[in-house]
Design an enzyme around this catalytic site. Sequence first.
Site, PDB file in Angstrom:
ATOM      1  N   CYS A   1     -13.613  -2.409   5.857  1.00 23.19           N
ATOM      2  CA  CYS A   1     -12.555  -1.258   4.928  1.00 23.19           C
ATOM      3  C   CYS A   1     -13.602  -0.536   3.864  1.00 23.19           C
ATOM      4  O   CYS A   1     -13.067   0.329   3.512  1.00 23.19           O
ATOM      5  CB  CYS A   1     -11.606  -2.240   3.978  1.00 23.19           C
ATOM      6  SG  CYS A   1     -10.495  -3.161   5.224  1.00 23.19           S
TER       7      CYS A   1
ATOM      8  N   CYS B   1     -15.861  -9.453   5.292  1.00 29.47           N
ATOM      9  CA  CYS B   1     -15.475  -9.696   6.745  1.00 29.47           C
ATOM     10  C   CYS B   1     -16.045  -8.317   7.576  1.00 29.47           C
ATOM     11  O   CYS B   1     -16.368  -7.130   7.032  1.00 29.47           O
ATOM     12  CB  CYS B   1     -14.290  -9.855   6.850  1.00 29.47           C
ATOM     13  SG  CYS B   1     -13.171  -8.629   7.325  1.00 29.47           S
TER      14      CYS B   1
ATOM     15  N   ARG C   1      -2.560   6.404   9.628  1.00 35.64           N
ATOM     16  CA  ARG C   1      -2.423   6.038   8.332  1.00 35.64           C
ATOM     17  C   ARG C   1      -2.749   7.145   7.226  1.00 35.64           C
ATOM     18  O   ARG C   1      -2.623   8.333   7.652  1.00 35.64           O
ATOM     19  CB  ARG C   1      -3.608   4.982   7.989  1.00 35.64           C
ATOM     20  CG  ARG C   1      -3.639   3.799   8.835  1.00 35.64           C
ATOM     21  CD  ARG C   1      -2.697   2.807   8.519  1.00 35.64           C
ATOM     22  NE  ARG C   1      -2.826   1.600   9.437  1.00 35.64           N
ATOM     23  CZ  ARG C   1      -3.645   0.488   9.026  1.00 35.64           C
ATOM     24  NH1 ARG C   1      -4.522   0.495   8.137  1.00 35.64           N
ATOM     25  NH2 ARG C   1      -3.392  -0.740   9.898  1.00 35.64           N
TER      26      ARG C   1
ATOM     27  N   CYS D   1      -7.509 -11.429   0.543  1.00 35.23           N
ATOM     28  CA  CYS D   1      -7.422 -11.079   1.712  1.00 35.23           C
ATOM     29  C   CYS D   1      -7.761 -12.195   2.552  1.00 35.23           C
ATOM     30  O   CYS D   1      -8.691 -12.690   2.679  1.00 35.23           O
ATOM     31  CB  CYS D   1      -8.417 -10.024   2.039  1.00 35.23           C
ATOM     32  SG  CYS D   1      -8.801  -9.484   3.837  1.00 35.23           S
TER      33      CYS D   1
ATOM     34  N   LYS E   1      -6.834   6.639  11.936  1.00 37.20           N
ATOM     35  CA  LYS E   1      -7.288   7.302  10.840  1.00 37.20           C
ATOM     36  C   LYS E   1      -7.690   8.831  10.983  1.00 37.20           C
ATOM     37  O   LYS E   1      -8.483   8.934  11.761  1.00 37.20           O
ATOM     38  CB  LYS E   1      -8.259   6.377  10.088  1.00 37.20           C
ATOM     39  CG  LYS E   1      -7.996   5.022   9.824  1.00 37.20           C
ATOM     40  CD  LYS E   1      -8.935   3.955   9.446  1.00 37.20           C
ATOM     41  CE  LYS E   1      -8.259   2.763   8.829  1.00 37.20           C
ATOM     42  NZ  LYS E   1      -9.511   1.833   8.293  1.00 37.20           N
TER      43      LYS E   1
ATOM     44  N   ARG F   1       0.869  -1.304  -0.016  1.00 35.91           N
ATOM     45  CA  ARG F   1      -0.038  -0.142  -0.035  1.00 35.91           C
ATOM     46  C   ARG F   1       0.933   1.330   0.018  1.00 35.91           C
ATOM     47  O   ARG F   1       1.906   1.206   0.659  1.00 35.91           O
ATOM     48  CB  ARG F   1      -0.928  -0.121   1.206  1.00 35.91           C
ATOM     49  CG  ARG F   1      -1.957   0.881   1.215  1.00 35.91           C
ATOM     50  CD  ARG F   1      -3.014   0.802   2.336  1.00 35.91           C
ATOM     51  NE  ARG F   1      -3.781  -0.358   2.345  1.00 35.91           N
ATOM     52  CZ  ARG F   1      -4.219  -1.022   3.521  1.00 35.91           C
ATOM     53  NH1 ARG F   1      -3.883  -0.541   4.677  1.00 35.91           N
ATOM     54  NH2 ARG F   1      -4.843  -2.079   3.204  1.00 35.91           N
TER      55      ARG F   1
ATOM     56  N   CYS G   1     -14.919  -4.047  -0.573  1.00 33.99           N
ATOM     57  CA  CYS G   1     -13.364  -4.289  -0.474  1.00 33.99           C
ATOM     58  C   CYS G   1     -12.859  -5.299  -1.342  1.00 33.99           C
ATOM     59  O   CYS G   1     -13.692  -5.905  -1.900  1.00 33.99           O
ATOM     60  CB  CYS G   1     -13.472  -4.479   1.067  1.00 33.99           C
ATOM     61  SG  CYS G   1     -13.915  -6.113   1.564  1.00 33.99           S
TER      62      CYS G   1
ATOM     63  N   LYS H   1      -4.250   1.065  14.583  1.00 36.71           N
ATOM     64  CA  LYS H   1      -4.392   2.053  13.605  1.00 36.71           C
ATOM     65  C   LYS H   1      -4.984   3.177  13.965  1.00 36.71           C
ATOM     66  O   LYS H   1      -5.857   2.990  14.798  1.00 36.71           O
ATOM     67  CB  LYS H   1      -4.804   1.188  12.242  1.00 36.71           C
ATOM     68  CG  LYS H   1      -6.377   0.624  12.425  1.00 36.71           C
ATOM     69  CD  LYS H   1      -6.589  -0.101  10.976  1.00 36.71           C
ATOM     70  CE  LYS H   1      -8.008  -0.602  11.278  1.00 36.71           C
ATOM     71  NZ  LYS H   1      -8.350  -1.485  10.112  1.00 36.71           N
TER      72      LYS H   1
END
Length: 578
Positions: A492, A488, A151, A449, A224, A82, A443, A222
């Site tokens: 995302c 899931c 991120r 994934c 954001k 990424r 996603c 994480k």
Amino acid sequence: MAKKHKVEPIGGPPSDVELLKVESNYLRGSLVGSLSNRITGGLPELDNRLLKFHGSYMQDDRDYRNEREKQKLEPSYQFMLRVVTPGGVSTPEQWLVMDELADKYGSGSLRITTRQAFQLHGVLKWNLKETIQDINHALLTTLAACGDVSRNVMCNPNPYQSEIHSEIYHWAQQLTTHLAPKTPAYHEIWLDGEKVVDSLEQEEAATKEVEPIYGPVYLPRKFKIGIAVPPSNDVDVYSQDLGYIAIVEKGKLVGFNVSVGGGMGMTHGDNQTYPQLARVIGFCTPDQILDIAEKTVTIQRDYGNRSVRKYARFKYTIDRHGLDWFVDELHDRLGWELEPAREFKFDHTGDRYGWIKGKDGKWNVNLYIQSGRIADTDTLKLKTALREIAKIHTGDFRMTANQNLVIANITGQKKAKINALLKEYGISEGSNLSALRRSALSCVALPTCGLAMAEAERYLPTLIDKLEPILEDAGLREEEINIRMTGCPNGCARPALGEIAFIGKSPGKYNMYMGAGFSGDRLSKLYRENIGEEEIIDTLKPIINRFATERGQGEHFGDFVVRTGYVKPVLSGTDFHS
């Protein structure tokens, strides 16, 4: 400044990831040795977790997992990279580098993420270093694209507010740089940089110099950040740990309302996990946003849950201690207080497609990109078309939070040439597609994934194929309805903010949610659990038909299903499962 709500950091033994970070010597770990091991195409699990801080995940092609197991072969390991692109902006030269790397080392395609970043799939372990070096030579980086750090910072591309975009993009860049990890490990491992400190003891003695914001253990999870410019909430600012909502008065950016505590992920079967909406806590001037971001990050660093990772996001830290506690703690660390929030209004979260002339006289064209996938197929040479455009374009490319692409700052001289290339390759800006398809997010999910329980990117277009005739018959082809699908519950594609949303439970089975706000200010609610395609169609058809005949003037689908009682409104994640 005295604090009113004093709390202690959460107790409990640290998780294995926390121990890994402590022992990693500022993100080095044993990565160098594992990467040079030619016996396997994969990495040990702890090194894979550490690799995330460097912008990569180890994956395998699950379509071939069983076959390879039968042949007694290890999984088809590959790596996702990424790339950090604040605000989703890249130059034509950078676009061409990423296009080339997709063919040279990747799977042949690029993907625009819902955080406005490049994603490159299919990179083999022995090609990781050279790929990252080529990315670095293009003045891009993968550092902190993943991992327990701040991120890629998002911002609204707003081609119809071009004079504001340059300012908010500047702040997205500044935030990304300010909050980036400072460890030299990235340069040592990938860019052949000189090893600055040889021993862990020496680095521990210089913790403040190595990571002045994060310290040796970084964040619990994480983090954001997104910047929105009303009336567009395309970055879904309420889904961000920290949001800045631009306040524009008389055409000038005067500051930002600050929102905190959003997040989309949850865990199936655990009602202590839930998506959450950020809450607005005040107003700041532009020159204050770096200070606010840094102090907010340090609060999460000090008080986030480091014992159980699924409870470690910033939203849970705030919900556990209270919003008032957080505001007091923030003001105490800042040494000054936020001003009262100013008025603003969002009216949509989607992109505006087609050609738009900015106030600076330059042109922008917003293209629909299905699931953000930049690839050539037998019927559409999208990747080739964008490559040819990049060769002549003198402006920039802007990846949107809805996985679409803006070719921006096109001069009048170049407009005709770029338009001709779009027509030559049959690239439509999206006006020929249904509003439902243009409003869709998904996603990656299967096959790459490792967390995916069901399809998303590969299946959502097929589901839309079957919903479009229903909408057409109901006279709703041009009715924008935000529809989102993930493989899931990690969120995302921000499904908890979809007016219709599907979260994968198992192959071909999804939990179906409805009722989110069209402008991103209300969460969706579970309506049907563990259903497949036939039941999805049978469930949605009568609701869509009723919406067509009974909706109020200007009423959106999410508002309708709440008003008519299909689902209850969810204005806080703490009510998501009730």
